[in-house]
Motif scaffolding. Structure first.
Motif, mmCIF file in Angstrom:
data_model
loop_
_atom_site.group_PDB
_atom_site.id
_atom_site.type_symbol
_atom_site.label_atom_id
_atom_site.label_comp_id
_atom_site.label_asym_id
_atom_site.label_seq_id
_atom_site.Cartn_x
_atom_site.Cartn_y
_atom_site.Cartn_z
ATOM 1 N N VAL A 71 -11.195 8.577 -1.346
ATOM 2 C CA VAL A 71 -10.020 9.082 -2.057
ATOM 3 C C VAL A 71 -9.360 8.013 -2.916
ATOM 4 C CG1 VAL A 71 -9.573 10.857 -0.323
ATOM 5 C CG2 VAL A 71 -8.435 8.640 -0.139
ATOM 6 N N ASN A 72 -9.829 6.775 -2.828
ATOM 7 C CA ASN A 72 -9.212 5.683 -3.580
ATOM 8 C C ASN A 72 -9.895 5.531 -4.944
ATOM 9 O OD1 ASN A 72 -8.010 3.352 -4.513
ATOM 10 N ND2 ASN A 72 -8.020 2.346 -2.509
ATOM 11 N N TRP B 106 0.824 -1.205 0.000
ATOM 12 C CA TRP B 106 0.000 0.000 0.000
ATOM 13 C C TRP B 106 0.860 1.258 0.000
ATOM 14 C CZ3 TRP B 106 -2.549 -4.335 0.654
ATOM 15 C CH2 TRP B 106 -3.872 -4.385 0.236
ATOM 16 N N THR C 138 -8.771 4.498 -7.742
ATOM 17 C CA THR C 138 -8.479 3.221 -8.412
ATOM 18 C C THR C 138 -9.450 2.145 -7.946
ATOM 19 O OG1 THR C 138 -6.155 3.822 -8.622
ATOM 20 C CG2 THR C 138 -6.699 1.483 -8.834
ATOM 21 N N SER C 139 -9.696 2.082 -6.646
ATOM 22 C CA SER C 139 -10.629 1.097 -6.099
ATOM 23 C C SER C 139 -12.059 1.363 -6.570
ATOM 24 C CB SER C 139 -10.567 1.117 -4.568
ATOM 25 O OG SER C 139 -11.479 0.210 -4.020
ATOM 26 N N ARG D 242 -16.659 6.443 3.807
ATOM 27 C CA ARG D 242 -16.512 5.317 2.890
ATOM 28 C C ARG D 242 -17.509 5.428 1.736
ATOM 29 N NH1 ARG D 242 -12.477 5.151 5.299
ATOM 30 N NH2 ARG D 242 -11.726 3.534 6.700
ATOM 31 N N ARG E 163 1.431 3.185 3.367
ATOM 32 C CA ARG E 163 0.280 3.466 4.241
ATOM 33 C C ARG E 163 0.198 2.398 5.320
ATOM 34 N NH1 ARG E 163 -4.781 3.565 0.634
ATOM 35 N NH2 ARG E 163 -5.816 3.531 2.636
ATOM 36 N N THR F 2 -14.859 1.170 0.287
ATOM 37 C CA THR F 2 -13.537 1.713 0.027
ATOM 38 C C THR F 2 -13.527 3.169 0.453
ATOM 39 O OG1 THR F 2 -11.729 1.757 -1.587
ATOM 40 C CG2 THR F 2 -13.882 2.527 -2.356
ATOM 41 N N SER F 3 -12.352 3.721 0.534
ATOM 42 C CA SER F 3 -12.187 5.125 0.891
ATOM 43 C C SER F 3 -12.566 6.007 -0.301
ATOM 44 C CB SER F 3 -10.732 5.370 1.286
ATOM 45 O OG SER F 3 -10.486 6.741 1.434
#
Length: 166
Positions: free
Chosen positions: A111-112, A22, A114-115, A149, A25, A108-109
């Protein structure tokens, strides 16, 4: 590559790699041993030449036996862009569908990016949240104060391994 159910002895190998995978992180606290110990039947690892390529930790909800939940997924940075995440998710979908699940959820967050893109491509739908930022529904304080989330859900009723969208 070989995919198999995760085992207790995989914990330290996975845990040791989390923060590195990660990008530094601090992720180790997100995956305590109990998830591997208690959810072996629905959690999987992919290995190649005895090296961990990826893993998925998921379970069937004890409160709703028709719903499964993906808690954590990781892909070795050396193996990204090789559809490892997709392979793990599809293996999980098949396993929980065979056990009677009709739906899978995960978070997921916000800010992610990509996810969020990955889950959308996998056919997940984002559920309505408390607010919307840049078109993304956010569930404020979902995992505690300041831990917002994005919540995803996917129906397995019509799912088959050919439903992955490029």
């Amino acid at each position: 590559m070989k995919i198999r159910n995760i085992q207790d002895e995989d914990f330290l190998r996975i845990s040791t790699n989390l923060n590195t995978w990660w990008g530094g992180r601090d992720m180790v606290d997100m995956l305590p041993r109990l998830f591997i110990h208690h959810f072996k039947d629905t959690s999987f690892i992919i290995e190649e030449n005895e090296e961990t390529i990826g893993f998925v930790i998921g379970f069937i909800s004890p409160s709703n036996l028709h719903q499964a939940y993906i808690h954590f997924v990781g892909v070795n940075p050396k193996a990204r862009k090789e559809n490892i995440g997709r392979t793990l998710y599809e293996h999980f979908f098949q396993a929980v569908k065979e056990k009677g699940c009709t739906e899978v959820s995960c978070v997921t967050s916000p800010v992610n990016a990509t996810s969020i893109k990955f889950h959308t491509r996998m056919g997940f739908t984002m559920t309505d949240g408390d607010m919307v930022i840049e078109g993304i529904p956010i569930h404020q304080n979902y995992d505690g104060i300041g831990q917002d989330r994005v919540v995803f859900v996917k129906s397995l009723e019509a799912w088959s391994d050919t439903h992955f969208k490029n």
